[in-house]
Design a protein around this motif. Structure first.
Motif, PDB file in Angstrom:
ATOM      1  N   PRO A  93      25.947  55.904  23.603  1.00  0.00           N
ATOM      2  CA  PRO A  93      24.973  56.907  23.152  1.00  0.00           C
ATOM      3  C   PRO A  93      25.507  58.326  23.322  1.00  0.00           C
ATOM      4  O   PRO A  93      26.221  58.610  24.288  1.00  0.00           O
ATOM      5  N   ARG A  94      25.157  59.173  22.372  1.00  0.00           N
ATOM      6  CA  ARG A  94      25.720  60.523  22.329  1.00  0.00           C
ATOM      7  C   ARG A  94      25.511  61.319  23.617  1.00  0.00           C
ATOM      8  O   ARG A  94      26.406  62.038  24.062  1.00  0.00           O
ATOM      9  N   GLU A  95      24.325  61.154  24.217  1.00  0.00           N
ATOM     10  CA  GLU A  95      24.044  61.954  25.425  1.00  0.00           C
ATOM     11  C   GLU A  95      24.950  61.546  26.598  1.00  0.00           C
ATOM     12  O   GLU A  95      25.134  62.300  27.551  1.00  0.00           O
ATOM     13  N   ILE A  96      25.526  60.354  26.515  1.00  0.00           N
ATOM     14  CA  ILE A  96      26.494  59.937  27.542  1.00  0.00           C
ATOM     15  C   ILE A  96      27.914  60.220  27.047  1.00  0.00           C
ATOM     16  O   ILE A  96      28.771  60.702  27.793  1.00  0.00           O
ATOM     17  N   ALA A  97      28.145  59.926  25.764  1.00  0.00           N
ATOM     18  CA  ALA A  97      29.500  60.088  25.212  1.00  0.00           C
ATOM     19  C   ALA A  97      29.980  61.536  25.288  1.00  0.00           C
ATOM     20  O   ALA A  97      31.148  61.793  25.620  1.00  0.00           O
ATOM     21  N   ASP A  98      29.105  62.499  24.996  1.00  0.00           N
ATOM     22  CA  ASP A  98      29.546  63.903  24.956  1.00  0.00           C
ATOM     23  C   ASP A  98      30.075  64.391  26.317  1.00  0.00           C
ATOM     24  O   ASP A  98      31.208  64.879  26.398  1.00  0.00           O
ATOM     25  N   PRO A  99      29.279  64.251  27.402  1.00  0.00           N
ATOM     26  CA  PRO A  99      29.842  64.692  28.696  1.00  0.00           C
ATOM     27  C   PRO A  99      31.007  63.814  29.167  1.00  0.00           C
ATOM     28  O   PRO A  99      31.948  64.313  29.805  1.00  0.00           O
ATOM     29  N   ALA A 100      30.983  62.516  28.833  1.00  0.00           N
ATOM     30  CA  ALA A 100      32.106  61.636  29.238  1.00  0.00           C
ATOM     31  C   ALA A 100      33.379  62.084  28.524  1.00  0.00           C
ATOM     32  O   ALA A 100      34.468  62.100  29.112  1.00  0.00           O
ATOM     33  N   ARG A 101      33.237  62.478  27.238  1.00  0.00           N
ATOM     34  CA  ARG A 101      34.406  62.930  26.456  1.00  0.00           C
ATOM     35  C   ARG A 101      35.022  64.171  27.101  1.00  0.00           C
ATOM     36  O   ARG A 101      36.235  64.324  27.147  1.00  0.00           O
ATOM     37  N   ALA A 119      35.638  54.381  22.125  1.00  0.00           N
ATOM     38  CA  ALA A 119      34.399  54.735  21.402  1.00  0.00           C
ATOM     39  C   ALA A 119      33.983  56.173  21.715  1.00  0.00           C
ATOM     40  O   ALA A 119      33.494  56.903  20.843  1.00  0.00           O
ATOM     41  N   ILE A 120      34.203  56.600  22.955  1.00  0.00           N
ATOM     42  CA  ILE A 120      33.852  57.972  23.345  1.00  0.00           C
ATOM     43  C   ILE A 120      34.767  58.968  22.620  1.00  0.00           C
ATOM     44  O   ILE A 120      34.321  60.003  22.118  1.00  0.00           O
ATOM     45  N   LEU A 121      36.053  58.611  22.550  1.00  0.00           N
ATOM     46  CA  LEU A 121      37.021  59.524  21.924  1.00  0.00           C
ATOM     47  C   LEU A 121      36.915  59.529  20.407  1.00  0.00           C
ATOM     48  O   LEU A 121      37.303  60.500  19.763  1.00  0.00           O
ATOM     49  N   CYS A 122      36.415  58.445  19.834  1.00  0.00           N
ATOM     50  CA  CYS A 122      36.349  58.319  18.364  1.00  0.00           C
ATOM     51  C   CYS A 122      34.929  57.956  17.938  1.00  0.00           C
ATOM     52  O   CYS A 122      34.686  56.821  17.504  1.00  0.00           O
ATOM     53  N   PRO A 123      33.997  58.879  18.056  1.00  0.00           N
ATOM     54  CA  PRO A 123      32.598  58.524  17.770  1.00  0.00           C
ATOM     55  C   PRO A 123      32.346  58.137  16.318  1.00  0.00           C
ATOM     56  O   PRO A 123      31.343  57.491  16.012  1.00  0.00           O
TER      57      PRO A 123
END
Ligand code: 13P
Ligand code: SF4
Length: 317
Positions: A300-308, A73-77
């Motif tokens: 959530p984007r605010e977590i997904a972006d730095p995790a990505r 999910a993080i890699l493919c938002p």
């Protein structure tokens, strides 16, 4: 009592729904044989992350545990990522929180955080780089030599990988070692002891021993090869041996026996090495997932972006 639909009906429906919904089914190497059989692709954590990153499919059905679906999910938002069983977790991933990492960084601001993908999205988001069992050695080799490293959450993988790259100042967190190991572990692999290995080796003295780096260090050091689940699938082709002792989750035995019908594979400790979280997904779960569009894993984007960023740093090597 619950009666599942006929197997042939589910297989037909899975094929139809997959086509109509432009879905891809990815399955981890530990999944039940019936799940691996309907998957478009199977693999280890690194392979699944790469496949998720590369697919054109609109829907990704990730048959594995939650952190694997979160990684997809993080890699493919812009895709829908489905985890067929919501309670398929990884106990090791829950052994560290993002607050634990933040606290460690507050105490040692120069800390370089290497996080095993078996972790939550929140922990990845506060990490410098991710790794899997297939590339932990490579990732640690590239860690800045002048900064202390926190390796989390798997102490066994961290210790084994650090020794492979010649690092010797290794200690459990908290402490001042160059490589600080968070004291997490995989309950399934931690259960395998040297005594278990000796017992099975006595019964099959000619067998080569393959173990996963989530095992205790003394177990890894006594094996012929320590490698990821995908590494275990290629190793039997690289050696002449015809017998192998398999020191990882018992689900690996099935793909190994299918790939190498002329070779023999023995579990290192069959009764101990079952990850129930990997077994809750069956054919019916996959069918229900596609038919009912469940269970969507979104980060959530605010977590997904730095995790990505941490995952991409790993993927781009
Ligand atoms: P692999 O990445 O080697 O498949 O391992 C994942 C895992 O969860 C092992 O317990
Ligand atoms: Fe997590 Fe261990 Fe199960 Fe792998 S085998 S998913 S590390 S609990």
């Amino acid at each position: 009592m619950h009666t599942p639909p006929e197997k042939s009906f589910m297989l037909t429906e899975i094929a139809r729904l997959r086509g109509e919904g432009n879905a891809i089914i990815l399955a981890h190497n530990y999944q039940l044989p019936e799940v691996q059989a309907v998957a478009d692709l199977t693999g280890d954590s690194l392979g699944l992350a790469r496949q998720a990153a590369e697919t054109d499919a609109e829907v990704i059905v990730l048959c594995g545990v939650e952190f694997m679906a979160e990684t997809a999910a993080i890699l493919c938002p812009d895709r829908r990522v489905l985890l067929p069983e919501l309670h398929a977790g990884c106990p090791m991933a829950d052994m560290i929180t993002a607050d634990d990492v933040r606290e460690a960084k507050e105490k040692t601001p120069e800390l370089y955080v290497v996080t095993y993908v078996n972790s939550t999205a929140e922990v990845k988001a506060v990490s410098d780089v991710c790794c899997t069992s297939a590339n932990a050695v490579e990732i640690l080799t590239k860690a800045p030599a002048d900064r202390p490293v926190l390796f989390c959450p798997d102490r066994h993988l961290g210790e084994w990988a650090a020794l492979q790259v010649g690092r010797t100042d290794i200690g459990l967190y908290p402490g001042k070692a160059d490589i600080r190991l968070w004291p997490g572990f995989c309950p399934t692999h931690h259960r395998l002891t040297l005594e278990d290995l000796r017992r099975v080796k006595k019964a099959h003295p000619e067998a080569k021993v393959m173990v996963h780096p989530e095992c205790r260090l003394e177990v890894c050091e006594s094996a012929d090869v320590t490698t990821s689940t995908s590494g275990m699938l290629t190793y039997p082709a690289e050696v002449e041996a015809t017998e192998f002792i398999v020191g990882t989750e018992v689900g690996m035995l099935d793909p190994l026996r299918r790939m190498y019908p002329a070779k023999n594979f023995y579990p290192a400790a069959a009764e101990k090495m079952v990850c129930w979280n990997m077994k809750v997904t069956d054919l019916e779960s996959v069918y229900n997932s596609l038919a009912q569009d469940r269970y969507q894993i979104a980060v959530p984007r605010e977590i997904a972006d730095p995790a990505r960023r941490a995952i991409q740093r790993m993927l781009s090597g």
